[in-house]
Motif scaffolding. Sequence first.
Motif, PDB file in Angstrom:
ATOM      1  N   MET A 204       0.745  -1.158  -0.065  1.00  0.00           N
ATOM      2  CA  MET A 204       0.188  -0.169  -0.137  1.00  0.00           C
ATOM      3  C   MET A 204       0.896   1.050   0.206  1.00  0.00           C
ATOM      4  O   MET A 204       0.643   2.230  -0.771  1.00  0.00           O
TER       5      MET A 204
ATOM      6  N   LYS B 192       2.622   1.768  -3.277  1.00  0.00           N
ATOM      7  CA  LYS B 192       1.715   2.173  -4.543  1.00  0.00           C
ATOM      8  C   LYS B 192       1.491   3.769  -4.276  1.00  0.00           C
ATOM      9  O   LYS B 192       1.543   4.479  -5.406  1.00  0.00           O
ATOM     10  N   ARG B 193       1.200   4.213  -3.135  1.00  0.00           N
ATOM     11  CA  ARG B 193       1.082   5.612  -2.713  1.00  0.00           C
ATOM     12  C   ARG B 193       2.310   6.390  -3.300  1.00  0.00           C
ATOM     13  O   ARG B 193       2.069   7.645  -3.516  1.00  0.00           O
TER      14      ARG B 193
ATOM     15  N   THR C  83      -4.732   8.133   5.078  1.00  0.00           N
ATOM     16  CA  THR C  83      -4.949   7.171   4.932  1.00  0.00           C
ATOM     17  C   THR C  83      -3.988   6.552   6.062  1.00  0.00           C
ATOM     18  O   THR C  83      -2.805   7.009   6.233  1.00  0.00           O
TER      19      THR C  83
ATOM     20  N   ILE D 138      -1.806   3.768   6.976  1.00  0.00           N
ATOM     21  CA  ILE D 138      -0.753   2.784   6.462  1.00  0.00           C
ATOM     22  C   ILE D 138      -0.450   1.593   7.565  1.00  0.00           C
ATOM     23  O   ILE D 138      -0.653   0.588   7.451  1.00  0.00           O
TER      24      ILE D 138
ATOM     25  N   ILE E 240      -0.846   8.839   5.869  1.00  0.00           N
ATOM     26  CA  ILE E 240      -0.569   9.777   4.605  1.00  0.00           C
ATOM     27  C   ILE E 240      -1.786  10.902   4.567  1.00  0.00           C
ATOM     28  O   ILE E 240      -2.751  10.296   4.529  1.00  0.00           O
TER      29      ILE E 240
ATOM     30  N   ARG F 267      -5.581  10.212  -4.287  1.00  0.00           N
ATOM     31  CA  ARG F 267      -4.637   9.282  -5.189  1.00  0.00           C
ATOM     32  C   ARG F 267      -3.804  10.073  -6.014  1.00  0.00           C
ATOM     33  O   ARG F 267      -2.601   9.909  -6.275  1.00  0.00           O
TER      34      ARG F 267
ATOM     35  N   ILE G 144       1.611  14.663  -1.882  1.00  0.00           N
ATOM     36  CA  ILE G 144       0.940  13.968  -0.814  1.00  0.00           C
ATOM     37  C   ILE G 144       1.997  14.193   0.390  1.00  0.00           C
ATOM     38  O   ILE G 144       3.239  14.349   0.184  1.00  0.00           O
TER      39      ILE G 144
END
Length: 136
Positions: free
Chosen positions: A33, A36-37, A59, A61, A67, A72, A77
């Motif tokens: 995850m 990916k971010r 988010t 993690i 985050i 997205r 970010i």
Amino acid sequence: MRKLLLTIPAVMLFAAPAMSEEKIELTEKQQTMLDKRLEGRTAGEPRSCINGNDQRNMTVISDDILIFGSSRNARTIYVNMPYGGCRNADRNILVYSRPTSSLCKGEIIRLVDNHSGITMGSCSFGEFVPYTKDAD
């Protein structure tokens, strides 16, 4: 006794940098995850605060990595590692109040149980590291 009480805060102050450099262990799912971010992004200089627009869509993690970013697809970010982690952050609602529109390091996050609404603990935001999309 008085000398001992004055010594303890100084020892804690010198120990703080060592604690912040501990390696964070992530599960395979959490690492995927996070990867990916952060894919296609470059880290910038840490900031003490982020503005209101940058606080959208937090988010979790892991207990150690939050985050912030409007989506997205946001150009930038922000990754935050709460001081000492934020135990069970992924299982609770994170509540923080902002005296201003900025969110800053050192501000307190309350962890509230999803079902009962009871406060389960608290933690404190660290610095906000911007990750900006690389130019295509």
